[in-house]
Motif scaffolding. Structure first.
Motif, PDB file in Angstrom:
ATOM      1  N   SER A 124      23.110  38.189   7.741  1.00 31.84           N
ATOM      2  CA  SER A 124      22.496  36.860   7.643  1.00 31.84           C
ATOM      3  C   SER A 124      21.106  36.781   8.264  1.00 31.84           C
TER       4      SER A 124
ATOM      5  N   GLN B 260      18.280  35.098   6.125  1.00 31.36           N
ATOM      6  CA  GLN B 260      18.406  33.647   5.997  1.00 31.36           C
ATOM      7  C   GLN B 260      17.995  32.933   7.280  1.00 31.36           C
ATOM      8  N   MET B 261      18.152  33.600   8.417  1.00 32.76           N
ATOM      9  CA  MET B 261      17.820  32.987   9.693  1.00 32.76           C
ATOM     10  C   MET B 261      16.351  33.200  10.057  1.00 32.76           C
TER      11      MET B 261
ATOM     12  N   VAL C  57      19.304  27.038   9.057  1.00 30.99           N
ATOM     13  CA  VAL C  57      20.407  27.220  10.012  1.00 30.99           C
ATOM     14  C   VAL C  57      20.592  25.980  10.871  1.00 30.99           C
TER      15      VAL C  57
ATOM     16  N   VAL D 239      26.647  30.592   8.317  1.00 33.70           N
ATOM     17  CA  VAL D 239      25.281  30.158   8.605  1.00 33.70           C
ATOM     18  C   VAL D 239      25.158  28.645   8.474  1.00 33.70           C
TER      19      VAL D 239
END
Length: 578
Positions: free
Chosen positions: A247, A250-251, A259, A304
């Motif tokens: 993840s 995405q973070m 997030v 997430v």
């Protein structure tokens, strides 16, 4: 009202069990179960569709966590007059006043334009794609605006940004960042804030598309975070590291906006701009993961989206307000440079995957790559001991001088230590590179022997983390540019390797003298060509225009393919013997 639900309240964590007949509700914002006592507040929601809301004209019952988040950003909206594509106080708060105007009509390559259009005009930046909290915030800011106008604003800012940072180009994640920025400022202001982020905050090569090392800055950041997690000695450290591997994009690539909830995101970004540092993002990630691991299974899917429902903006604000909460920038830099040094060693491994990647980014055949790799590795092994001894002696003398100086020299000591870590990179130094190219030109080619100053420029262009060493990937891509690439390929590679967004006229003409054989430079057509393209400095777009000049199109400047690897190998041997 939902009866007999067997989960826990998302606020107080009490069991919602059938025997206790505890009244439970589904929060209309985060959609988590909450008990009666923790869901007494109602708010006006905006984001559609929402399967749990039947009438958007009425206020909806939400959990206490969402109410705190909602109350915080409602205050922000009112105090700053937030509205879609409208200048607010956030720009001056975060980056100071920017008086310089930006022209919106700047050309963009068809490829970049097509990719951005595909993401934006197809709806991949629409509010419903954001997390539960930002979805509400963005929809509220966009109230009264037509969807086509919203997408058009996002599209223009992204295209403007890419024309100013063609080396970085467009990366998914940027579209989400711009969408949030347009809730805080107008198009020009959003560009200025975006420009500030990439100029002062985003780590080097974070979004890099450098040859064979795509997103290497992002990978280095992951390495640093996993090192920090390991040092915390938590029983679930390995789970957190595994979660980051999956993840992390995405973070990190979205600066945590997919997030955290809205209030926590604004607090984190405020700390990021205040410090002109990426470290608050790192700190928010570590804090969020540790908190999530206490109450969630880190292996579950969709986690997430759940993290933002766990983190309270008040807790994050308290943490980020403490000076000792931040990782020292020196500590972070040490870890990142160690990652670069470790990565540099992998390029000389006899591995099929490494060979495949090197073949993909260069104009060399596998057999040639293996031959050059063998000689490169042999040279490094035989010359490295002497190089390290000399380097250590030099650094020891410098450290001794600095140690005897005042405390003001701490930064100099740290800079020297960082350079020592950079020198652990597995590669050849500038002197070896210059000697090698001199040997190659003197004994094996008919092309112009360039002076050392020109080759020093070439070396600096490909030394991506300024370690004063070229690892095998950098060295091989450099050879590919010099010996095998077409005119346009060479120019593109130089601009990709270059750390700035443009080249001065002298630097650009140096590149031309390297790319174009000496016999062509004696022609009158060449001088006419230089006169036609004369500029004070050259941007990436200028370079593309130069590559379409009739003089270039009529003459494909490409060196011979035959025996190149053998010549390079012989040059290595000749250099070692002398």
């Amino acid at each position: 009202m939902i009866l007999f639900h067997k989960s826990k309240c998302c606020v107080c964590a009490k069991n919602l069990q059938a025997l206790k007949l505890r009244k439970t509700y589904r929060c209309k914002m985060c959609h988590k179960d909450v008990c009666n006592n923790c869901s007494e507040n109602r708010v006006q929601l905006y984001a559609k569709p929402n399967e749990f809301v039947k009438d958007f004209n009425k206020q909806q019952r939400v959990c206490d966590n969402c109410f705190r988040d909602y109350t915080y950003y409602q205050q922000i909206i009112q105090e700053n007059g937030l509205k879609w594509n409208t200048r607010s106080l956030f720009q001056s708060k975060w980056i100071g006043k920017q008086e310089r105007k930006i022209k919106m009509e700047i050309s963009i390559s068809e490829n970049d334009k097509e990719i951005i259009d595909k993401d934006v005009l197809a709806g991949r930046t629409d509010a419903f794609l954001f997390n539960y909290s930002l979805r509400e915030f963005i929809t509220q800011c966009q109230q009264g605006y037509d969807q086509s106008l919203i997408r058009g604003s996002i599209n223009r800012v992204l295209q403007l940004f890419v024309t100013h940072y063609p080396i970085i180009g467009y990366c998914q994640g940027m579209n989400f960042i711009v969408t949030v920025l347009l809730c805080l400022s107008d198009e020009e202001g959003a560009f200025h804030i975006m420009n500030h982020i990439f100029k002062y905050i985003i780590p080097p090569r974070f979004y890099s598309n450098s040859q064979g090392a795509t997103l290497i800055g992002f990978q280095a950041e992951l390495y640093f975070l996993k090192t920090i997690i390991k040092g915390l000695n938590l029983q679930y450290s390995q789970q957190l590291s595994n979660f980051l591997d999956v993840s992390g994009p995405q973070m990190l690539l979205t600066l945590m906006l997919q997030v955290l909830n809205t209030s926590s995101l604004l607090i984190t970004w405020e700390a990021m701009f205040k410090r002109k540092s990426f470290i608050p993002i790192d700190q928010a990630i570590i804090f969020s993961l540790v908190q999530a691991a206490k109450c969630c299974d880190m292996n579950q899917q969709g986690l997430v989206e759940e993290i933002g429902k766990i983190i309270k903006h008040s807790d994050l604000a308290k943490l980020l307000s403490k000076e000792n909460a931040y990782f020292p920038s020196f500590e972070r830099q040490v870890q990142i440079e160690q990652y670069y040094s470790q990565t540099s060693r992998s390029w000389v491994d006899e591995d099929k995957f490494i060979l495949f990647r090197l073949k993909k980014i260069t104009n060399f055949d596998p057999e040639e790559i293996l031959q050059i790799q063998k000689e490169f590795k042999k040279y490094c092994l035989e010359s490295r001991n002497l190089f390290i001894i000399r380097k250590d002696q030099k650094d020891a003398k410098q450290l001794a001088k600095l140690t005897d100086s005042s405390d003001d020299d701490d930064l100099d000591i740290q800079a020297l230590q960082i350079q020592q870590i950079k020198s652990q990179k597995y590669g050849i130094n500038k002197d070896a590179f210059l000697t090698l190219m001199e040997q190659f030109h003197q004994y094996y080619t008919k092309y112009q022997l360039l002076d050392r100053q020109k080759y020093e420029l070439v070396f600096s262009l490909f030394d991506e983390n300024q370690a004063e060493l070229l690892d095998f990937r950098e060295f091989l891509t450099c050879l590919s540019v010099l010996l095998r690439g077409s005119f346009e390929q060479k120019l593109k590679m130089f601009f990709t390797a270059h750390t700035g967004s443009s080249l001065k006229a002298q630097e650009f003409h140096t590149l031309l003298s390297i790319i174009i054989p000496q016999e062509f430079q004696q022609n009158e057509e060449y001088q006419q060509f230089l006169n036609r393209i004369q500029m004070a400095q050259y941007s990436y777009q200028d370079m593309l225009l130069v590559s379409q000049d009739p003089f270039v199109l009529q003459n494909e400047f490409q060196r011979e393919r035959s025996q190149t690897s053998i010549m390079i190998a012989q040059s290595f041997n000749h250099m070692k013997n002398h």
